[in-house]
Design an enzyme around this catalytic site. Structure first.
Site, short mmCIF file in Angstrom:
data_model
loop_
_atom_site.label_atom_id
_atom_site.label_comp_id
_atom_site.label_asym_id
_atom_site.label_seq_id
_atom_site.Cartn_x
_atom_site.Cartn_y
_atom_site.Cartn_z
N GLY A 1 1.04 -11.28 -3.64
CA GLY A 1 -0.35 -10.61 -3.77
C GLY A 1 -1.06 -10.88 -2.49
N LYS B 1 -3.66 0.99 -3.37
CA LYS B 1 -4.14 -0.05 -4.10
C LYS B 1 -5.52 -0.44 -3.37
CE LYS B 1 -0.13 -1.87 -6.59
NZ LYS B 1 0.78 -3.25 -6.63
N TYR C 1 -1.57 0.08 0.56
CA TYR C 1 -2.72 0.83 1.10
C TYR C 1 -3.51 1.67 -0.19
CZ TYR C 1 -0.34 -0.78 4.93
OH TYR C 1 0.18 -1.84 5.94
#
Length: 178
Positions: free
Chosen positions: A105, A144, A142
């Site tokens: 992440g 998200k 992108y």
């Protein structure tokens, strides 16, 4: 002077010559890292040094090294370049070089703080990017982040040994009242 940006787990520091390391050169020679980039492969420390010197000399480029707060490890880079102040535009790019840190992440976290900085502090109205259609991990990131497709350049270039489409995407500043 480009600002240092921080999030919960990351510190984004101006990219400069202190980032000229053998680890960074190894990223640029790693097929998995550079497969969808415009540069990479057969990279040497002197190539990186010259590149970082050009980054330092360009005071209009917003270019950060992504560091883990815990331990300070450099894991990638993120930039907005070029920035067109007249039109309120910036072009986004990211490279997560340290493959040991993929899937945690960090790309999303770094992107969120850069996009927020560009919209809040720099008052950009739109950030754009280009992504190879086959790069599903980047496309998912992108989307998200809120980027949407603006167009497709068919058979735009050779990536990973084949001709690929390039998707142009954008995200707009939600507070822009123009």
């Amino acid at each position: 002077m480009i600002a240092t940006l921080n999030s919960k787990r990351l510190s984004l520091r101006p990219l400069n010559l202190t980032h000229c390391t053998t680890e960074y050169v190894a990223w640029m020679n790693n097929q998995e890292v550079f497969r969808y980039l415009e540069t990479g492969g057969n990279y040497k420390i002197e190539d990186l040094r010259k590149y970082l010197e050009s980054v330092e000399a360009n005071d209009s480029m917003l270019f950060w090294a992504i560091h883990l707060k815990e331990g300070g490890k450099h894991i990638g880079n993120i930039k907005i370049d070029p920035v067109n102040k007249r039109h309120g535009l910036g072009e986004y790019g990211i490279m997560m070089g340290d493959s040991d840190e993929w899937g945690k992440g960090y790309a999303k976290e770094a992107s969120e703080i850069v996009i927020d900085h560009c919209f809040r502090e720099l008052r950009l109205r739109k950030i754009t990017l280009g992504v190879v259609e086959d790069n599903s991990a980047a496309l998912n990131l992108y989307r998200k982040l809120g980027f949407s497709t603006e167009g497709v350049y068919r058979d735009h270039g050779y990536y990973d040994g084949k001709l690929c489409n390039l998707i142009r995407m954008a995200i707009f500043n939600p507070t822009d009242a123009r």
